[in-house]
Design a protein around this motif. Structure first.
Motif, PDB file in Angstrom:
ATOM      1  N   ASN A   1       0.842  -1.201   0.000  1.00  0.00           N
ATOM      2  CA  ASN A   1       0.000   0.000   0.000  1.00  0.00           C
ATOM      3  C   ASN A   1       0.870   1.241   0.000  1.00  0.00           C
ATOM      4  OD1 ASN A   1      -2.398   1.443   0.079  1.00  0.00           O
ATOM      5  ND2 ASN A   1      -2.423   1.510   2.321  1.00  0.00           N
ATOM      6  N   ALA A   2       1.927   1.221  -0.810  1.00  0.00           N
ATOM      7  CA  ALA A   2       2.840   2.365  -0.878  1.00  0.00           C
ATOM      8  C   ALA A   2       2.223   3.489  -1.703  1.00  0.00           C
ATOM      9  CB  ALA A   2       4.168   1.925  -1.486  1.00  0.00           C
ATOM     10  N   ALA A   3       2.708   4.698  -1.494  1.00  0.00           N
ATOM     11  CA  ALA A   3       2.165   5.849  -2.211  1.00  0.00           C
ATOM     12  C   ALA A   3       2.678   5.928  -3.644  1.00  0.00           C
ATOM     13  CB  ALA A   3       2.512   7.130  -1.463  1.00  0.00           C
ATOM     14  N   GLU A   4       3.752   5.187  -3.948  1.00  0.00           N
ATOM     15  CA  GLU A   4       4.327   5.214  -5.298  1.00  0.00           C
ATOM     16  C   GLU A   4       4.954   3.853  -5.599  1.00  0.00           C
ATOM     17  OE1 GLU A   4       8.550   7.193  -3.820  1.00  0.00           O
ATOM     18  OE2 GLU A   4       7.085   8.410  -4.917  1.00  0.00           O
ATOM     19  N   ALA A   5       5.481   3.717  -6.812  1.00  0.00           N
ATOM     20  CA  ALA A   5       6.055   2.440  -7.236  1.00  0.00           C
ATOM     21  C   ALA A   5       7.256   2.061  -6.377  1.00  0.00           C
ATOM     22  CB  ALA A   5       6.472   2.524  -8.700  1.00  0.00           C
ATOM     23  N   ILE A   6       7.269   0.803  -5.930  1.00  0.00           N
ATOM     24  CA  ILE A   6       8.416   0.307  -5.151  1.00  0.00           C
ATOM     25  C   ILE A   6       9.266  -0.657  -5.977  1.00  0.00           C
ATOM     26  CG2 ILE A   6       7.250   0.596  -2.945  1.00  0.00           C
ATOM     27  CD1 ILE A   6       6.688  -2.402  -2.915  1.00  0.00           C
ATOM     28  N   ILE A   7       8.727  -1.116  -7.124  1.00  0.00           N
ATOM     29  CA  ILE A   7       9.501  -1.952  -8.044  1.00  0.00           C
ATOM     30  C   ILE A   7       9.601  -1.213  -9.375  1.00  0.00           C
ATOM     31  CG2 ILE A   7       9.572  -4.120  -9.335  1.00  0.00           C
ATOM     32  CD1 ILE A   7       8.303  -5.493  -7.012  1.00  0.00           C
ATOM     33  N   ARG A   8      10.827  -0.981  -9.799  1.00  0.00           N
ATOM     34  CA  ARG A   8      11.095  -0.226 -11.017  1.00  0.00           C
ATOM     35  C   ARG A   8      12.018  -1.033 -11.942  1.00  0.00           C
ATOM     36  NH1 ARG A   8      11.421   3.088  -6.689  1.00  0.00           N
ATOM     37  NH2 ARG A   8      13.703   2.914  -6.601  1.00  0.00           N
ATOM     38  N   PRO A   9      12.150  -0.636 -13.176  1.00  0.00           N
ATOM     39  CA  PRO A   9      12.951  -1.413 -14.139  1.00  0.00           C
ATOM     40  C   PRO A   9      14.368  -1.719 -13.671  1.00  0.00           C
ATOM     41  CG  PRO A   9      11.683   0.251 -15.285  1.00  0.00           C
ATOM     42  CD  PRO A   9      11.474   0.503 -13.823  1.00  0.00           C
ATOM     43  N   GLU A  10      14.983  -0.782 -12.942  1.00  0.00           N
ATOM     44  CA  GLU A  10      16.366  -0.994 -12.520  1.00  0.00           C
ATOM     45  C   GLU A  10      16.522  -2.124 -11.501  1.00  0.00           C
ATOM     46  OE1 GLU A  10      14.921   2.863 -10.394  1.00  0.00           O
ATOM     47  OE2 GLU A  10      14.669   1.843 -12.337  1.00  0.00           O
ATOM     48  N   HIS A  11      15.417  -2.581 -10.919  1.00  0.00           N
ATOM     49  CA  HIS A  11      15.475  -3.691  -9.968  1.00  0.00           C
ATOM     50  C   HIS A  11      15.578  -5.054 -10.663  1.00  0.00           C
ATOM     51  CE1 HIS A  11      13.197  -0.861  -7.058  1.00  0.00           C
ATOM     52  NE2 HIS A  11      14.458  -0.919  -6.694  1.00  0.00           N
ATOM     53  N   LEU A  12      15.341  -5.088 -11.966  1.00  0.00           N
ATOM     54  CA  LEU A  12      15.206  -6.358 -12.676  1.00  0.00           C
ATOM     55  C   LEU A  12      16.372  -6.607 -13.637  1.00  0.00           C
ATOM     56  CD1 LEU A  12      11.461  -5.755 -13.453  1.00  0.00           C
ATOM     57  CD2 LEU A  12      12.332  -7.324 -11.728  1.00  0.00           C
ATOM     58  N   LYS A  13      16.649  -7.891 -13.862  1.00  0.00           N
ATOM     59  CA  LYS A  13      17.709  -8.280 -14.798  1.00  0.00           C
ATOM     60  C   LYS A  13      17.080  -8.578 -16.158  1.00  0.00           C
ATOM     61  CE  LYS A  13      20.512 -10.525 -11.194  1.00  0.00           C
ATOM     62  NZ  LYS A  13      21.047 -11.836 -10.723  1.00  0.00           N
ATOM     63  N   PRO A  14      17.429  -7.809 -17.189  1.00  0.00           N
ATOM     64  CA  PRO A  14      16.891  -8.081 -18.526  1.00  0.00           C
ATOM     65  C   PRO A  14      17.293  -9.467 -19.006  1.00  0.00           C
ATOM     66  CG  PRO A  14      17.898  -5.902 -18.424  1.00  0.00           C
ATOM     67  CD  PRO A  14      18.283  -6.608 -17.163  1.00  0.00           C
TER      68      PRO A  14
END
Length: 417
Positions: free
Chosen positions: A255-268
């Motif tokens: 229930n965060a106010a904004e995104a907590i998972i963004r593209p930089e967290h992931l391995k392409p």
């Protein structure tokens, strides 16, 4: 409270839902607990007699006895800091019977993204309980809520509208079952251990056989408690970035106010499935553009249809019949409530006539009142008979002015005999 009748004609609903607005719009108009408090504090000063707010991932609504609709629109927009013009683009505005029918259908699950979703009843209960604790609920909404709650139970017990385990969270389970090969052996990170997160976690275990599940929550103790209960692992939120990168399935119910998972967290290039059950969205939409990632949010999940939903659709007519019967009882109560107010005024007038008659020789010309009763008890009996007759006529045809004059004439004519 404002000088207007606190009745059916002043019962309003203003809101927006998934039907006309996407999750981004709904996020901007979602009401937090602090904003709910502010709205309740403002209501009395703005002449709003009764009110509660329903804010879920699928809708934001205000139900109220108010002088006008615009007062409620202003409240929502001031509380959320959004423009009234944008709200009106997506909003629905209901009054009187239309507002009542809307609440009945929402509570029955007929207006849910997943048809027959019964979780909404619990959310309505919580919203009304909180408003009641703040003295914002009066006799009208109290009676309406009780009727709506009884109807919801009847529909659940007498129809198959809520049969099967179908909700947005369960739709996520169905998606994983269909799309992820060997899903039981995949690693899962579940972020958020509130009601939705807890239900999703149990469904992962019960329906998919997943055991490699790691729980994470802003308050680590809550994650640890559920992990211990279900024999799972739990990690503090500080481990988010490295855990996200190394997990096959990521489910976000925070229930965060904004995104907590963004593209930089992931391995392409690595295959991952990310499901966002949060409103506002807690996964940045750009995540779907990363190579190898599949992202679904609540809007996409709600569009998944299966046999259970088709069966539920066949139960809608039965539910509507029950709503018609039960809402009819509520409208009868509204009429009776209005009649009682009128009858109360007539009773006072007849008692006044009797008292003035007794002192006519000193206070009024002899022709002003001509009723004569042996005693006050006889007058009281006659007053009650007149009121009973008037009530019966009002039930058949509500002509309050005519019935009022008839009541006075009947009373005076009897006393003159």
């Amino acid at each position: 409270m404002g000088d207007y009748p606190k009745d059916l004609q002043h019962f309003f609903v203003v809101g927006l839902s998934y039907k006309k607005s996407d999750s981004a719009v709904r996020s901007r108009f979602a009401i937090s607990q602090e904003q709910y408090d502010w709205i309740l504090e403002q209501a009395n000063a703005r002449g709003i007699a009764e009110l509660f707010v329903l804010s879920t991932c699928n809708r934001t609504e205000i139900y109220a006895i108010a002088p006008e609709l615009d007062a409620l629109i202003t409240l929502i927009c001031e509380a959320t800091g959004q423009s009234e013009e944008e709200f009106k683009q997506f909003a629905y505005l209901y009054r009187a019977e239309n507002a009542v029918q809307h609440l009945f259908q929402v509570a029955a699950g007929l207006d849910s993204q997943i048809l027959g979703d019964y979780e909404i009843v619990g959310q309505i209960k919580i919203a009304i309980k909180y408003a009641k604790e703040k003295a914002a609920i009066g006799p009208f909404i109290e009676r309406l809520f009780n009727q709506v709650l009884a109807t919801s139970k009847l529909i659940k017990n007498q129809t198959a509208l809520s049969s099967g385990s179908v909700s947005v969270s369960f739709a996520a389970i169905q998606y994983l079952k269909d799309r992820v090969p060997d899903v039981a052996n995949k690693s899962v990170l579940l972020i958020g251990t509130g009601k939705i997160g807890r239900n999703t976690c149990k469904n992962l275990i019960d329906y998919l056989g997943c055991t490699n599940i790691t729980l994470m929550n802003r308050t680590h103790e809550k994650a640890e408690k559920l992990a211990k209960e279900l024999d799972l692992a739990a990690l503090p939120a500080s481990f988010l970035a490295q855990t996200v990168a190394d997990t096959d399935i990521i489910i976000v119910a925070s229930n965060a106010a904004e995104a907590i998972i963004r593209p930089e967290h992931l391995k392409p290039g690595t295959e991952q499935w990310i499901i966002d059950l949060s409103i506002p969205n807690n996964v940045a939409p750009e995540v779907s553009e990363v190579d190898g990632k599949e992202l679904l949010n609540v809007d996409q999940l709600s569009r998944m249809k299966d046999e259970t939903l088709l069966k539920r659709q066949a139960e809608v007519p039965k539910a509507l019949v029950l709503i018609a019967e039960q809402s009819g009882e509520f409208y009868d109560w509204c009429k009776m409530r209005k009649q009682l107010a009128v009858l109360g005024q007539v009773k006072l007038k007849l008692e006044e006539i009797h008292v003035n008659t007794l002192s006519a020789d000193t206070q009024h010309p002899q022709w002003f009142y001509t009723t004569t009763f042996a005693n006050t008890e006889e007058a009281a009996t006659r007053i009650q008979k007149v009121l009973n007759t008037m009530a019966a006529k009002m039930r058949v045809k509500n002509q309050r002015g005519c019935h009022y004059l008839e009541a006075i004439n009947d009373f005076m004519a009897f006393g003159a005999n």
